[in-house]
Design an enzyme around this catalytic site. Structure first.
Site, PDB file in Angstrom:
ATOM      1  N   LYS A  15       0.831  -1.218   0.000  1.00 15.89           N
ATOM      2  CA  LYS A  15       0.000   0.000   0.000  1.00 15.89           C
ATOM      3  C   LYS A  15       0.864   1.266   0.000  1.00 15.89           C
ATOM      4  CE  LYS A  15      -1.945  -1.100   3.903  1.00 15.89           C
ATOM      5  NZ  LYS A  15      -1.244  -2.384   4.180  1.00 15.89           N
TER       6      LYS A  15
ATOM      7  N   ARG B  34      -9.240   0.966   9.723  1.00 17.60           N
ATOM      8  CA  ARG B  34      -8.764  -0.403   9.848  1.00 17.60           C
ATOM      9  C   ARG B  34      -9.750  -1.275  10.599  1.00 17.60           C
ATOM     10  NH1 ARG B  34      -2.987   0.131   9.440  1.00 17.60           N
ATOM     11  NH2 ARG B  34      -1.946  -1.858   9.632  1.00 17.60           N
TER      12      ARG B  34
ATOM     13  N   ARG C 267      11.836  -5.558   3.629  1.00 16.33           N
ATOM     14  CA  ARG C 267      11.551  -4.113   3.629  1.00 16.33           C
ATOM     15  C   ARG C 267      12.573  -3.331   4.467  1.00 16.33           C
ATOM     16  NH1 ARG C 267       5.814  -1.977   5.100  1.00 16.33           N
ATOM     17  NH2 ARG C 267       6.065  -3.309   6.917  1.00 16.33           N
TER      18      ARG C 267
ATOM     19  N   ARG D 192      11.838  -2.226  10.263  1.00 18.85           N
ATOM     20  CA  ARG D 192      10.828  -1.920  11.272  1.00 18.85           C
ATOM     21  C   ARG D 192      10.775  -3.022  12.325  1.00 18.85           C
ATOM     22  NH1 ARG D 192       5.529  -0.083   7.960  1.00 18.85           N
ATOM     23  NH2 ARG D 192       4.552  -1.451   9.486  1.00 18.85           N
TER      24      ARG D 192
ATOM     25  N   ARG E 201       0.086  -9.273  13.312  1.00 19.55           N
ATOM     26  CA  ARG E 201      -0.484  -8.278  12.384  1.00 19.55           C
ATOM     27  C   ARG E 201      -1.404  -8.943  11.371  1.00 19.55           C
ATOM     28  NH1 ARG E 201       4.729  -5.710  10.131  1.00 19.55           N
ATOM     29  NH2 ARG E 201       3.375  -4.409   8.859  1.00 19.55           N
TER      30      ARG E 201
HETATM   31  P1  AP5 Z   1       4.886  -1.523   1.622  1.00 20.95           P
HETATM   32  O1  AP5 Z   1       4.512  -0.618   0.513  1.00 20.95           O
HETATM   33  O2  AP5 Z   1       5.729  -0.973   2.745  1.00 20.95           O
HETATM   34  O3  AP5 Z   1       3.608  -2.287   2.190  1.00 20.95           O
HETATM   35  P2  AP5 Z   1       2.382  -1.762   3.061  1.00 20.95           P
HETATM   36  O4  AP5 Z   1       1.176  -2.443   2.553  1.00 20.95           O
HETATM   37  O5  AP5 Z   1       2.383  -0.272   3.132  1.00 20.95           O
HETATM   38  O6  AP5 Z   1       2.792  -2.397   4.449  1.00 20.95           O
HETATM   39  P3  AP5 Z   1       2.731  -1.869   5.931  1.00 20.95           P
HETATM   40  O7  AP5 Z   1       3.445  -2.909   6.758  1.00 20.95           O
HETATM   41  O8  AP5 Z   1       3.269  -0.466   6.035  1.00 20.95           O
HETATM   42  O9  AP5 Z   1       1.273  -1.899   6.228  1.00 20.95           O
HETATM   43  P4  AP5 Z   1       0.680  -2.027   7.593  1.00 20.95           P
HETATM   44  O10 AP5 Z   1      -0.715  -1.853   7.212  1.00 20.95           O
HETATM   45  O11 AP5 Z   1       1.004  -3.182   8.427  1.00 20.95           O
HETATM   46  O12 AP5 Z   1       1.474  -0.905   8.401  1.00 20.95           O
HETATM   47  P5  AP5 Z   1       1.025   0.489   8.980  1.00 20.95           P
HETATM   48  O13 AP5 Z   1       2.188   1.352   8.950  1.00 20.95           O
HETATM   49  O14 AP5 Z   1      -0.253   0.945   8.384  1.00 20.95           O
HETATM   50  O15 AP5 Z   1       5.645  -2.783   0.955  1.00 20.95           O
HETATM   51  C1  AP5 Z   1       6.204  -3.810   1.748  1.00 20.95           C
HETATM   52  C2  AP5 Z   1       7.577  -4.215   1.134  1.00 20.95           C
HETATM   53  O16 AP5 Z   1       7.348  -4.813  -0.157  1.00 20.95           O
HETATM   54  C3  AP5 Z   1       8.528  -3.029   0.869  1.00 20.95           C
HETATM   55  O17 AP5 Z   1       9.834  -3.450   1.129  1.00 20.95           O
HETATM   56  C4  AP5 Z   1       8.346  -2.714  -0.622  1.00 20.95           C
HETATM   57  O18 AP5 Z   1       9.509  -2.148  -1.203  1.00 20.95           O
HETATM   58  C5  AP5 Z   1       8.055  -4.108  -1.182  1.00 20.95           C
HETATM   59  N1  AP5 Z   1       7.160  -4.062  -2.339  1.00 20.95           N
HETATM   60  C6  AP5 Z   1       6.082  -3.260  -2.508  1.00 20.95           C
HETATM   61  N2  AP5 Z   1       5.475  -3.510  -3.682  1.00 20.95           N
HETATM   62  C7  AP5 Z   1       6.185  -4.525  -4.265  1.00 20.95           C
HETATM   63  C8  AP5 Z   1       6.061  -5.247  -5.476  1.00 20.95           C
HETATM   64  N3  AP5 Z   1       5.081  -4.965  -6.340  1.00 20.95           N
HETATM   65  N4  AP5 Z   1       6.943  -6.243  -5.747  1.00 20.95           N
HETATM   66  C9  AP5 Z   1       7.936  -6.525  -4.869  1.00 20.95           C
HETATM   67  N5  AP5 Z   1       8.134  -5.857  -3.701  1.00 20.95           N
HETATM   68  C10 AP5 Z   1       7.264  -4.880  -3.399  1.00 20.95           C
HETATM   69  O19 AP5 Z   1       0.648   0.079  10.498  1.00 20.95           O
HETATM   70  C11 AP5 Z   1       1.626  -0.350  11.412  1.00 20.95           C
HETATM   71  C12 AP5 Z   1       0.990  -0.518  12.784  1.00 20.95           C
HETATM   72  O20 AP5 Z   1       0.481   0.746  13.249  1.00 20.95           O
HETATM   73  C13 AP5 Z   1      -0.200  -1.458  12.878  1.00 20.95           C
HETATM   74  O21 AP5 Z   1       0.205  -2.805  13.026  1.00 20.95           O
HETATM   75  C14 AP5 Z   1      -0.906  -0.908  14.124  1.00 20.95           C
HETATM   76  O22 AP5 Z   1      -0.255  -1.305  15.311  1.00 20.95           O
HETATM   77  C15 AP5 Z   1      -0.720   0.588  13.982  1.00 20.95           C
HETATM   78  N6  AP5 Z   1      -1.833   1.233  13.243  1.00 20.95           N
HETATM   79  C16 AP5 Z   1      -1.694   1.990  12.121  1.00 20.95           C
HETATM   80  N7  AP5 Z   1      -2.889   2.429  11.716  1.00 20.95           N
HETATM   81  C17 AP5 Z   1      -3.808   1.924  12.575  1.00 20.95           C
HETATM   82  C18 AP5 Z   1      -5.223   2.021  12.646  1.00 20.95           C
HETATM   83  N8  AP5 Z   1      -5.921   2.720  11.747  1.00 20.95           N
HETATM   84  N9  AP5 Z   1      -5.859   1.354  13.650  1.00 20.95           N
HETATM   85  C19 AP5 Z   1      -5.173   0.644  14.564  1.00 20.95           C
HETATM   86  N10 AP5 Z   1      -3.826   0.523  14.552  1.00 20.95           N
HETATM   87  C20 AP5 Z   1      -3.143   1.163  13.564  1.00 20.95           C
END
Ligand code: AP5
Length: 250
Positions: free
Chosen positions: A42, A121, A160, A193, A204
């Protein structure tokens, strides 16, 4: 970070912080939510959509990570507890997330549009967002749901690396920086991370299945859901995303 890229200061810092590069005035700003499992890509798509189509990436995870690097004495008890939930891979309580988003409501009202990444979420968060939209006369254009088998997601997460300063995202194999360990945009160091370690990744994924996946039905019911296959390179997935948006006139 390039001169034309928004530093997202208003979103990342909250309060009265101003973005270094204000978003361009668009005739029709795009207002989108990005859904998908942790690590599906994402954030990577958000970066491409921002660069090419304009709306700014509003990631709740990035706000929590930015708060983590702030001074410990400045954190509220709710934020300290939130960071502990995050470290373990659990969702942060809805009330904390909603307070944090409310404090940054001007970013959702921004004339440049938005890409909400990682929020909502849970159904409770989605309902609160709907109330905010109707109180502010904002219409959501679409919800992009990225889909990929779990084994491929785990491979993406384990490679990542993220810039500790500007939060740009890389992958050691598929999206390597020009100089290993150094951010292409701002020259700062890249880190893994804490919640990308295997025990936190399992928690997660469970939280995603239980609390976030039901949102696909929630938005399908509103006619807003666009499913996008997250197979292939980031460019291929962006091309699919763009085509799907154009097909709907977004
Ligand atoms: P990346 O683009 O980083 O993936 P992502 O979907 O953004 O993954 P996240 O881990 O950031 O999502 P998340 O939802 O767990 O984390 P968030 O920060 O929201 O890509 C991943 C890897 O793949 C990278 O290395 C990239 O280069 C590679 N890649 C991408 N596309 C590719 C492709 N096509 N081919 C090959 N490689 C590729 O949340 C973190 C934490 O915050 C949660 O666990 C929770 O504790 C808290 N939190 C955040 N928001 C909330 C909420 N609304 N409610 C409750 N808790 C929350």
């Amino acid at each position: 970070m390039s001169e034309t890229t928004n530093d997202r200061a208003a979103w990342l810092k909250g309060g009265d912080a101003q973005c270094r590069v204000p978003p361009p005035l668009k005739r029709k700003p795009r207002r989108l939510v990005l859904l998908g499992a942790p690590g599906v890509g994402k954030g990577t798509q958000a970066e491409l959509i921002h660069e090419r189509l304009g709306p700014c990436q509003l990631s709740t995870g990035d706000v929590f990570r930015a708060a983590k690097s702030s001074c410990e004495g400045e954190r509220s008890p709710a934020l300290t507890a939130a960071l502990e939930h995050m470290r373990r891979g659990e969702l942060v309580p809805d009330s904390t997330v909603l307070d944090m988003v409310r404090e940054r409501a001007r970013c959702i009202r921004c004339h440049g549009g938005f890409l909400l990444d990682g929020f909502p979420r849970t159904v409770t968060q989605a309902e609160a967002l709907d109330r905010f939209f109707s109180e502010n006369g904002i219409t959501l254009d679409a919800v992009l749901s990225y889909e990929l088998p779990i084994e491929k997601i785990v491979a993406r997460l384990s490679g990542r690396r993220t810039c500790e300063k500007c939060k740009a995202v890389y992958h050691v194999e598929t999206r390597a920086p020009r100089i290993p360990g150094v951010c292409d945009h701002c020259g700062c160091g890249l880190v893994q991370r804490e919640d990308d370690r295997p025990p936190a990744v399992r928690i997660r994924m469970d939280a995603y299945e239980r609390s976030t996946k039901p949102l696909a039905d929630y938005y399908r019911g509103k006619g807003l859901l666009i499913c996008v296959a997250a197979e292939g390179s980031p460019e291929e997935i962006f091309a699919r995303t763009h085509a799907a948006l154009e097909q709907r006139g977004i």
